[in-house]
Scaffold this motif. Structure first.
Motif, PDB file in Angstrom:
ATOM      1  N   TRP A  93      40.781  38.744  45.794  1.00  0.00           N
ATOM      2  CA  TRP A  93      40.906  39.946  44.975  1.00  0.00           C
ATOM      3  C   TRP A  93      40.387  39.663  43.564  1.00  0.00           C
ATOM      4  O   TRP A  93      39.398  40.238  43.117  1.00  0.00           O
ATOM      5  CB  TRP A  93      42.375  40.392  44.958  1.00  0.00           C
ATOM      6  CG  TRP A  93      42.658  41.676  44.252  1.00  0.00           C
ATOM      7  CD1 TRP A  93      41.840  42.334  43.363  1.00  0.00           C
ATOM      8  CD2 TRP A  93      43.839  42.474  44.375  1.00  0.00           C
ATOM      9  NE1 TRP A  93      42.463  43.478  42.927  1.00  0.00           N
ATOM     10  CE2 TRP A  93      43.675  43.596  43.526  1.00  0.00           C
ATOM     11  CE3 TRP A  93      45.023  42.337  45.121  1.00  0.00           C
ATOM     12  CZ2 TRP A  93      44.661  44.566  43.403  1.00  0.00           C
ATOM     13  CZ3 TRP A  93      45.993  43.308  44.989  1.00  0.00           C
ATOM     14  CH2 TRP A  93      45.807  44.418  44.137  1.00  0.00           C
TER      15      TRP A  93
ATOM     16  N   LEU B 292      36.442  24.820  38.597  1.00  0.00           N
ATOM     17  CA  LEU B 292      37.838  25.194  38.850  1.00  0.00           C
ATOM     18  C   LEU B 292      37.954  26.400  39.793  1.00  0.00           C
ATOM     19  O   LEU B 292      38.769  26.390  40.725  1.00  0.00           O
ATOM     20  CB  LEU B 292      38.517  25.486  37.509  1.00  0.00           C
ATOM     21  CG  LEU B 292      40.027  25.705  37.527  1.00  0.00           C
ATOM     22  CD1 LEU B 292      40.753  24.574  38.233  1.00  0.00           C
ATOM     23  CD2 LEU B 292      40.539  25.865  36.097  1.00  0.00           C
TER      24      LEU B 292
ATOM     25  N   SER C  90      27.585  29.911  45.683  1.00  0.00           N
ATOM     26  CA  SER C  90      27.811  28.465  45.690  1.00  0.00           C
ATOM     27  C   SER C  90      28.760  28.064  46.834  1.00  0.00           C
ATOM     28  O   SER C  90      28.523  27.077  47.540  1.00  0.00           O
ATOM     29  CB  SER C  90      28.380  28.049  44.327  1.00  0.00           C
ATOM     30  OG  SER C  90      28.685  26.696  44.321  1.00  0.00           O
TER      31      SER C  90
ATOM     32  N   LEU D  17      37.482  41.660  34.465  1.00  0.00           N
ATOM     33  CA  LEU D  17      38.507  41.934  35.473  1.00  0.00           C
ATOM     34  C   LEU D  17      39.320  43.161  35.095  1.00  0.00           C
ATOM     35  O   LEU D  17      39.646  43.364  33.922  1.00  0.00           O
ATOM     36  CB  LEU D  17      39.443  40.718  35.609  1.00  0.00           C
ATOM     37  CG  LEU D  17      38.835  39.445  36.187  1.00  0.00           C
ATOM     38  CD1 LEU D  17      39.908  38.373  36.312  1.00  0.00           C
ATOM     39  CD2 LEU D  17      38.193  39.709  37.542  1.00  0.00           C
TER      40      LEU D  17
ATOM     41  N   GLY E  30      38.668  26.539  30.503  1.00  0.00           N
ATOM     42  CA  GLY E  30      38.662  25.845  31.799  1.00  0.00           C
ATOM     43  C   GLY E  30      37.375  26.050  32.581  1.00  0.00           C
ATOM     44  O   GLY E  30      37.208  25.499  33.677  1.00  0.00           O
TER      45      GLY E  30
ATOM     46  N   LYS F 228      35.903  27.433  42.085  1.00  0.00           N
ATOM     47  CA  LYS F 228      35.566  27.019  43.448  1.00  0.00           C
ATOM     48  C   LYS F 228      36.705  26.233  44.078  1.00  0.00           C
ATOM     49  O   LYS F 228      37.075  26.455  45.223  1.00  0.00           O
ATOM     50  CB  LYS F 228      34.316  26.115  43.426  1.00  0.00           C
ATOM     51  CG  LYS F 228      33.036  26.863  43.682  1.00  0.00           C
ATOM     52  CD  LYS F 228      31.839  25.968  43.517  1.00  0.00           C
ATOM     53  CE  LYS F 228      31.585  25.102  44.709  1.00  0.00           C
ATOM     54  NZ  LYS F 228      30.229  24.479  44.630  1.00  0.00           N
TER      55      LYS F 228
HETATM   56  C1  LIG Z   1      33.674  33.753  37.197  1.00  0.00           C
HETATM   57  C2  LIG Z   1      34.648  32.651  36.816  1.00  0.00           C
HETATM   58  C3  LIG Z   1      35.912  32.816  37.657  1.00  0.00           C
HETATM   59  C4  LIG Z   1      33.969  31.281  37.127  1.00  0.00           C
HETATM   60  O1  LIG Z   1      34.927  30.249  36.889  1.00  0.00           O
HETATM   61  P1  LIG Z   1      34.467  28.697  36.771  1.00  0.00           P
HETATM   62  O2  LIG Z   1      35.661  27.870  37.038  1.00  0.00           O
HETATM   63  O3  LIG Z   1      33.741  28.480  35.508  1.00  0.00           O
HETATM   64  O4  LIG Z   1      33.431  28.602  37.984  1.00  0.00           O
HETATM   65  P2  LIG Z   1      32.968  27.249  38.709  1.00  0.00           P
HETATM   66  O5  LIG Z   1      32.875  26.165  37.660  1.00  0.00           O
HETATM   67  O6  LIG Z   1      33.808  26.992  39.895  1.00  0.00           O
HETATM   68  O7  LIG Z   1      31.483  27.629  39.135  1.00  0.00           O
HETATM   69  C5  LIG Z   1      31.148  27.996  40.447  1.00  0.00           C
HETATM   70  C6  LIG Z   1      29.648  28.253  40.524  1.00  0.00           C
HETATM   71  O8  LIG Z   1      29.328  29.428  39.751  1.00  0.00           O
HETATM   72  C7  LIG Z   1      28.396  29.108  38.729  1.00  0.00           C
HETATM   73  N1  LIG Z   1      28.768  29.843  37.514  1.00  0.00           N
HETATM   74  C8  LIG Z   1      30.012  29.914  36.943  1.00  0.00           C
HETATM   75  N2  LIG Z   1      29.957  30.665  35.828  1.00  0.00           N
HETATM   76  C9  LIG Z   1      28.676  31.077  35.707  1.00  0.00           C
HETATM   77  C10 LIG Z   1      28.000  31.890  34.762  1.00  0.00           C
HETATM   78  N3  LIG Z   1      28.633  32.418  33.699  1.00  0.00           N
HETATM   79  N4  LIG Z   1      26.667  32.133  34.949  1.00  0.00           N
HETATM   80  C11 LIG Z   1      26.007  31.635  36.004  1.00  0.00           C
HETATM   81  N5  LIG Z   1      26.599  30.833  36.948  1.00  0.00           N
HETATM   82  C12 LIG Z   1      27.911  30.568  36.789  1.00  0.00           C
HETATM   83  C13 LIG Z   1      28.519  27.611  38.509  1.00  0.00           C
HETATM   84  O9  LIG Z   1      27.337  27.061  37.979  1.00  0.00           O
HETATM   85  C14 LIG Z   1      28.810  27.137  39.926  1.00  0.00           C
HETATM   86  O10 LIG Z   1      27.630  27.106  40.665  1.00  0.00           O
HETATM   87  P3  LIG Z   1      27.110  25.714  41.348  1.00  0.00           P
HETATM   88  O11 LIG Z   1      28.244  25.259  42.227  1.00  0.00           O
HETATM   89  O12 LIG Z   1      25.893  26.166  42.091  1.00  0.00           O
HETATM   90  O13 LIG Z   1      26.858  24.791  40.213  1.00  0.00           O
HETATM   91  C15 LIG Z   1      35.012  32.698  35.305  1.00  0.00           C
HETATM   92  O14 LIG Z   1      33.801  32.697  34.541  1.00  0.00           O
HETATM   93  C16 LIG Z   1      35.816  33.915  34.901  1.00  0.00           C
HETATM   94  O15 LIG Z   1      37.057  33.894  34.931  1.00  0.00           O
HETATM   95  N6  LIG Z   1      35.118  35.008  34.525  1.00  0.00           N
HETATM   96  C17 LIG Z   1      35.759  36.255  34.104  1.00  0.00           C
HETATM   97  C18 LIG Z   1      36.432  36.971  35.281  1.00  0.00           C
HETATM   98  C19 LIG Z   1      35.480  37.206  36.458  1.00  0.00           C
HETATM   99  O16 LIG Z   1      34.375  37.733  36.311  1.00  0.00           O
HETATM  100  N7  LIG Z   1      35.948  36.798  37.671  1.00  0.00           N
HETATM  101  C20 LIG Z   1      35.159  36.871  38.891  1.00  0.00           C
HETATM  102  C21 LIG Z   1      35.314  38.190  39.551  1.00  0.00           C
HETATM  103  S1  LIG Z   1      36.582  38.194  40.769  1.00  0.00           S
END
Ligand SMILES: CC(C)(COP(=O)(O)OP(=O)(O)OC[C@H]1O[C@@H](n2cnc3c(N)ncnc32)[C@H](O)[C@@H]1OP(=O)(O)O)[C@@H](O)C(=O)NCCC(=O)NCCS
Length: 182
Positions: A86, A99, A136, A39, A94, A101
């Motif tokens: 955004w 979370l 998803s 980010l 976490g 989603k």
């Molecule tokens: C991306 C991020 C927000 C995901 O948060 P999270 O709470 O772990 O996500 P969720 O548990 O709600 O997962 C949602 C879906 O994405 C998938 N997913 C989450 N992280 C994943 C990963 N690293 N690789 C592949 N799939 C992933 C989950 O399996 C889920 O899919 P499903 O519903 O088909 O099972 C978190 O990893 C993060 O903060 N990353 C760094 C910042 C970033 O890249 N933000 C997104 C850009 S705006």
């Protein structure tokens, strides 16, 4: 502000509570984002404006006293029927619990989002977790996800950043989604 339960979002076994941000959350939100590469670290001031002017479109997730999740968004004046996500930030401890989603679903369940028929965001090609998250959501909502280059490496970032692709999920019917969430 409706609670997570009132908004039709299932309560979490891990005990996360969702709420709108307030200005004093700003420094913690800025620090959380800095721990969530790739980010962009926007200014602390940007997070303060999001937490005040745009509080109806942003959410923090708390576990006890600790803020472990953040989603910022707004409804673009040029496209008010869409909700623009955004940034989504979930602290490493976490992640993998749905979370991200659930934060986005809780935002769309708020009265401030009445009339929204699509969700947009921008994602770089290589952010697999982010693409997985939005695909998803599209599956859950039974809505198409369309992707197109929006801000390009050379034309918009002078070569300094990778191209941001717009993902647009929709159209969807928020009322039906809320009913399905129970
Ligand atoms: C991306 C991020 C927000 C995901 O948060 P999270 O709470 O772990 O996500 P969720 O548990 O709600 O997962 C949602 C879906 O994405 C998938 N997913 C989450 N992280 C994943 C990963 N690293 N690789 C592949 N799939 C992933 C989950 O399996 C889920 O899919 P499903 O519903 O088909 O099972 C978190 O990893 C993060 O903060 N990353 C760094 C910042 C970033 O890249 N933000 C997104 C850009 S705006």
């Amino acid at each position: 502000m409706p609670s997570e339960k009132e908004a039709g979002v299932p309560s979490s076994p891990a005990g996360f509570a969702f709420r709108a941000p307030v200005a004093t959350d700003g420094p913690v939100i800025t620090a959380l984002i800095s721990r969530c590469p790739p980010l962009d670290r926007n200014s602390a001031y940007c997070n303060l404006i999001q937490s005040t002017h745009f509080a109806d479109h942003c959410v923090v997730a708390q576990q006890g006293e600790r803020i472990v999740g953040w989603v910022s968004g707004h409804r673009p004046p040029s496209d008010p029927a869409s909700f623009f996500v955004w940034q989504v930030a979930v602290a490493s401890e976490g992640r993998g619990q749905g979370l991200a989603k659930r934060m986005i679903k809780s935002l769309l369940a708020r009265p401030a989002q009445r009339g929204v028929t699509s969700l947009t965001t921008t994602v770089t090609e290589d952010n697999k977790a982010s693409w997985a998250l939005f695909h998803s959501l599209a599956r859950d909502w039974n809505a198409p996800l369309e992707r197109a280059a929006l801000f390009e490496r050379d034309a918009h970032f002078a070569g300094a950043y990778p191209t941001e692709y717009e993902a647009r999920i929709g159209p969807f019917d928020l009322k039906k989604i809320k009913e399905a969430q129970g």
